[in-house]
Write a protein that holds these residues in place. Sequence first.
Motif, short mmCIF file in Angstrom:
data_model
loop_
_atom_site.label_atom_id
_atom_site.label_comp_id
_atom_site.label_asym_id
_atom_site.label_seq_id
_atom_site.Cartn_x
_atom_site.Cartn_y
_atom_site.Cartn_z
N ARG A 285 22.14 2.32 -0.99
CA ARG A 285 23.43 2.51 -0.30
C ARG A 285 23.78 3.97 -0.15
N THR A 286 23.52 4.78 -1.18
CA THR A 286 24.01 6.15 -1.20
C THR A 286 23.00 7.19 -0.77
N GLN A 287 21.70 6.95 -1.07
CA GLN A 287 20.67 7.93 -0.74
C GLN A 287 19.76 7.45 0.40
N LYS A 288 19.99 6.21 0.86
CA LYS A 288 19.27 5.68 2.02
C LYS A 288 17.76 5.63 1.82
N ARG A 289 17.34 5.25 0.63
CA ARG A 289 15.91 5.11 0.37
C ARG A 289 15.71 4.03 -0.68
N TRP A 290 14.46 3.62 -0.84
CA TRP A 290 14.10 2.63 -1.85
C TRP A 290 12.74 3.00 -2.40
N SER A 291 12.59 3.00 -3.72
CA SER A 291 11.32 3.33 -4.37
C SER A 291 10.72 2.08 -5.00
N MET A 292 9.40 1.97 -4.90
CA MET A 292 8.70 0.82 -5.47
C MET A 292 7.66 1.33 -6.45
N SER A 293 7.86 1.03 -7.74
CA SER A 293 6.92 1.46 -8.78
C SER A 293 5.67 0.60 -8.73
N PRO A 294 4.60 1.04 -9.42
CA PRO A 294 3.38 0.22 -9.47
C PRO A 294 3.64 -1.19 -9.98
N LYS A 295 4.50 -1.33 -10.99
CA LYS A 295 4.80 -2.67 -11.52
C LYS A 295 5.51 -3.52 -10.47
N MET A 296 6.38 -2.91 -9.67
CA MET A 296 7.06 -3.66 -8.61
C MET A 296 6.07 -4.08 -7.53
N LEU A 297 5.11 -3.21 -7.22
CA LEU A 297 4.08 -3.57 -6.24
C LEU A 297 3.29 -4.78 -6.71
N LYS A 395 -6.12 -2.67 -10.25
CA LYS A 395 -7.14 -2.48 -11.27
C LYS A 395 -6.56 -2.11 -12.64
N GLY A 396 -5.23 -1.85 -12.66
CA GLY A 396 -4.60 -1.53 -13.94
C GLY A 396 -4.86 -0.13 -14.44
N GLU A 397 -5.38 0.75 -13.60
CA GLU A 397 -5.63 2.14 -13.97
C GLU A 397 -5.75 2.98 -12.70
N LEU A 398 -5.52 4.30 -12.85
CA LEU A 398 -5.66 5.19 -11.71
C LEU A 398 -7.12 5.24 -11.26
N VAL A 399 -7.33 5.13 -9.96
CA VAL A 399 -8.68 5.19 -9.40
C VAL A 399 -8.72 6.40 -8.45
N PRO A 400 -9.20 7.56 -8.92
CA PRO A 400 -9.22 8.75 -8.07
C PRO A 400 -10.42 8.76 -7.12
N HIS A 401 -10.19 9.24 -5.90
CA HIS A 401 -11.24 9.39 -4.89
C HIS A 401 -11.36 10.88 -4.54
N LYS A 402 -12.57 11.41 -4.65
CA LYS A 402 -12.79 12.83 -4.42
C LYS A 402 -12.72 13.15 -2.93
N VAL A 403 -12.05 14.24 -2.60
CA VAL A 403 -12.03 14.75 -1.22
C VAL A 403 -13.33 15.50 -0.96
N VAL A 404 -13.98 15.18 0.15
CA VAL A 404 -15.19 15.90 0.57
C VAL A 404 -14.78 17.32 1.00
N PRO A 405 -15.39 18.37 0.44
CA PRO A 405 -14.92 19.74 0.72
C PRO A 405 -14.93 20.13 2.19
N GLU A 406 -15.84 19.59 2.98
CA GLU A 406 -15.90 19.97 4.40
C GLU A 406 -14.69 19.42 5.15
N VAL A 407 -13.91 20.31 5.75
CA VAL A 407 -12.71 19.91 6.50
C VAL A 407 -13.10 19.58 7.93
N LEU A 408 -12.67 18.42 8.42
CA LEU A 408 -12.99 18.00 9.79
C LEU A 408 -12.12 18.71 10.82
#
Length: 550
Positions: A285-297, A395-408
């Motif tokens: 109502r006041t800040q015009k946004r809504w946040s969804m935590s991992p548990k809510m997802l 998966k119940g844990e952070l799953v990081p994906h590496k960025v390929v250094p070459e920029v397109l």
Amino acid sequence: MNHDKIERLAGELLSGTIPDCLPDELNAAVSHVGSLLASSSGPDVEQVRRALGALNNDRLFLPARTLAESWNAKLGFDLVVERRLVQALIEMDDLDYAQERLKDAIESAKTMDSQLAKIELGEYQGQQGRIAKQRFVRSNDPDELARAIEHYAARYRANGRPYFHGINVVALVAAQERLDPSLRPPRGLRLPALARAVLVDVKKRISSGEDSPWPLATASEAFLALNRCDDAELWLHRFLLHPQTHPFHIEAYSRQLREIWLGNALRNTTCADRLSSIIDRHVMRTQKRWSMSPKMLKTAQVDPQSLERNFSGERTFTVAMIKRMLEKCASIGCVTDPNGRRFGTGFLVAASALGIGPETELVFVTNSHVISDTVKDAIPPANAWVTFELESTAKGELVPHKVVPEVLFTSPPGEPGITAEDRLDVTVVKLASWPEGGIALRTNDSLPTPSRKTKVFVVGHPSGDALQLSLHDSELLDVCDHDRLLHYRTPTEPGSSGSPVFNTNWEVVALHHAGSSAMPRLRGKGQYEANEGISIRSIRGSAIASRLQR
């Protein structure tokens, strides 16, 4: 930039006020203050302390870090400046560096024979507790939880039993009891006696006239610990309606409910759930946004009816809209460094959508001020990782994906409101691996016609652990003559840089990159409160032109 204006903005900042200006102008003001340090006409330490306090309270942690580090480089250690710097580092999730600085700060404070040193030494002990608490939130490591209790308890016992450290001990002891009911905390730290002691303290402070929102939130949390939910709700409403309660305060209590008390606004089965739901609706109502935590997802995935229970009857958006939005979240990622510190947001599209590859190839799009080898304060591609909330939640844990250094493709940032075709603030990269369930978001080169009825929506990762959905007050204000820039009213926070901007069909029409309460209008003179996105059409055209020039 106009030098007189930057001097005026710097003066406002040093008085303890965040000036009403564009982000680049604020950064210029911070740099100007830094350039004056150690000069005869430079600001004194009290002015810098006020400026740092204002920046942190407004969640502007990167400028706060810049200013504090400028002070340290030119004038050396100051007790309060260091505390403000550590606070900013913790909020930016740079916990290792914060711990390193705290260790040195504690040693320095111990050598000083002053009342301020004694006070700040206690504050540093509290910050040690905060770091351990965040590490526990990250890892669920019981040893980190025990360390957090130890630090907060030492501060609580040593200096007049401050309620804000006491309530953290209450919450963490409750978390410890959930993890291992056989554990018994030391005498004096046991529930419910400790919660009652904190409650008595805050009620005395309120009765004596302390005019701060924090005792109200503390009373709510103490009643939560005592399983008196109606009283917890009453004090929560008092906290939310207090005239000095700002978004920083609300987010702090909301995170405590989510992370330590395991509150879930969609589940609505515990008292912490109930309080979280009240805060969510207040923020909508006041800040015009809504946040969804991992548990809510996770709750929304397992129990789709939870959305019906929570959003049926809302006039500004529908349950169907929320469900369509959730389908897109699998392709929206958070950009971090190797230590997990968050830099911004990005999203997956087909390479063909940007004219740089086949339809079957995925690429990741974000701002160049988030990922770049050349833009100041951006993370280099070689050091960048991306996590996807939906995949990590499943998966119940952070799953990081590496960025390929070459920029397109990349294009540097430009001044907000200026339509330079060679400054689109975009970087396009590949990832070494792709998230499970992640697909290319649909894009649309056609831009909506601005009107009060035309809406656009932003989904991104602000500071904190949650995906933030900007669904209210989302009017499309204007589109520039070149169809390059969009201005919209959708509210965002730092960390939303690189978020996709969706039309009402949930097609990506732009890349979010900036926002300000003093944004230059795209037509005519003057400024207004707006956010700015770079159109997918302009990014596509510039990317194609860049490939043709190779």
